[in-house]
Design a protein around this motif. Structure first.
Motif, short mmCIF file in Angstrom:
data_model
loop_
_atom_site.label_atom_id
_atom_site.label_comp_id
_atom_site.label_asym_id
_atom_site.label_seq_id
_atom_site.Cartn_x
_atom_site.Cartn_y
_atom_site.Cartn_z
N CYS A 41 38.23 39.70 30.81
CA CYS A 41 38.07 40.97 31.51
C CYS A 41 38.79 42.06 30.72
O CYS A 41 39.94 41.89 30.33
CB CYS A 41 38.64 40.88 32.92
SG CYS A 41 38.54 42.43 33.84
N HIS A 46 42.16 39.08 32.13
CA HIS A 46 42.03 37.69 32.59
C HIS A 46 41.09 36.94 31.66
O HIS A 46 40.00 37.39 31.37
CB HIS A 46 41.48 37.66 34.02
CG HIS A 46 41.10 36.30 34.49
ND1 HIS A 46 42.02 35.32 34.78
CD2 HIS A 46 39.88 35.74 34.72
CE1 HIS A 46 41.40 34.23 35.16
NE2 HIS A 46 40.09 34.46 35.14
N SER A 48 38.88 33.46 30.90
CA SER A 48 38.23 32.39 31.65
C SER A 48 38.31 31.07 30.89
O SER A 48 38.72 31.02 29.73
CB SER A 48 36.77 32.74 31.89
OG SER A 48 36.05 32.65 30.67
N CYS A 65 34.43 39.33 37.18
CA CYS A 65 35.85 38.93 37.07
C CYS A 65 36.35 38.49 38.44
O CYS A 65 36.23 39.24 39.42
CB CYS A 65 36.67 40.12 36.56
SG CYS A 65 38.43 39.75 36.47
N PRO A 66 36.92 37.29 38.56
CA PRO A 66 37.40 36.82 39.85
C PRO A 66 38.61 37.60 40.38
O PRO A 66 38.79 37.71 41.58
CB PRO A 66 37.73 35.35 39.62
CG PRO A 66 37.93 35.23 38.16
CD PRO A 66 37.09 36.29 37.51
N ARG A 67 39.43 38.13 39.49
CA ARG A 67 40.61 38.89 39.92
C ARG A 67 40.24 40.29 40.39
O ARG A 67 40.66 40.73 41.46
CB ARG A 67 41.62 39.00 38.79
CG ARG A 67 42.40 37.75 38.54
CD ARG A 67 43.50 38.05 37.53
NE ARG A 67 44.17 36.85 37.11
CZ ARG A 67 45.00 36.79 36.10
NH1 ARG A 67 45.27 37.87 35.40
NH2 ARG A 67 45.58 35.67 35.77
N CYS A 68 39.48 41.01 39.58
CA CYS A 68 39.15 42.40 39.90
C CYS A 68 38.19 42.53 41.07
O CYS A 68 38.20 43.52 41.79
CB CYS A 68 38.54 43.09 38.68
SG CYS A 68 39.68 43.26 37.30
N ASN A 69 37.32 41.53 41.27
CA ASN A 69 36.32 41.61 42.33
C ASN A 69 36.73 40.84 43.57
O ASN A 69 35.89 40.57 44.43
CB ASN A 69 34.97 41.08 41.80
CG ASN A 69 34.44 41.95 40.70
OD1 ASN A 69 34.53 43.15 40.74
ND2 ASN A 69 33.88 41.32 39.68
N ALA A 70 37.98 40.45 43.68
CA ALA A 70 38.44 39.68 44.85
C ALA A 70 38.46 40.53 46.10
O ALA A 70 38.53 41.69 46.13
CB ALA A 70 39.84 39.14 44.60
#
Length: 70
Positions: A41, A46, A48, A65-70
């Motif tokens: 990201c 981040h 992967s 992105c799993p962090r930004c779109n959480a």
């Protein structure tokens, strides 16, 4: 009261596009067809795990992105 014609044909609001991770390292898949690719990201840095993609275009498209779109 009848609704206005413009109200009947309004388009629904679009969903905002999330932050995507982009390919930083790629290579041939040793276990089968396609290629393996690692994504990162640009916003939160981040990294992967390695993902298997069928085509180069699919890998370049990226993943959310799993962090930004959480």
């Amino acid at each position: 009261m009848t609704p206005r014609q413009s109200e009947l044909f309004e388009k629904p609001p679009r969903q905002t596009r999330g932050v995507l991770m982009h390919a930083i390292d790629a290579g041939a898949n040793p276990t089968g067809p396609g290629l393996i690719c690692q994504l990162q990201c640009r916003k939160c840095e981040h990294k992967s795990e390695w993902f298997v993609f069928e085509t180069v275009s699919e890998a370049k498209r990226g993943l959310p992105c799993p962090r930004c779109n959480a």
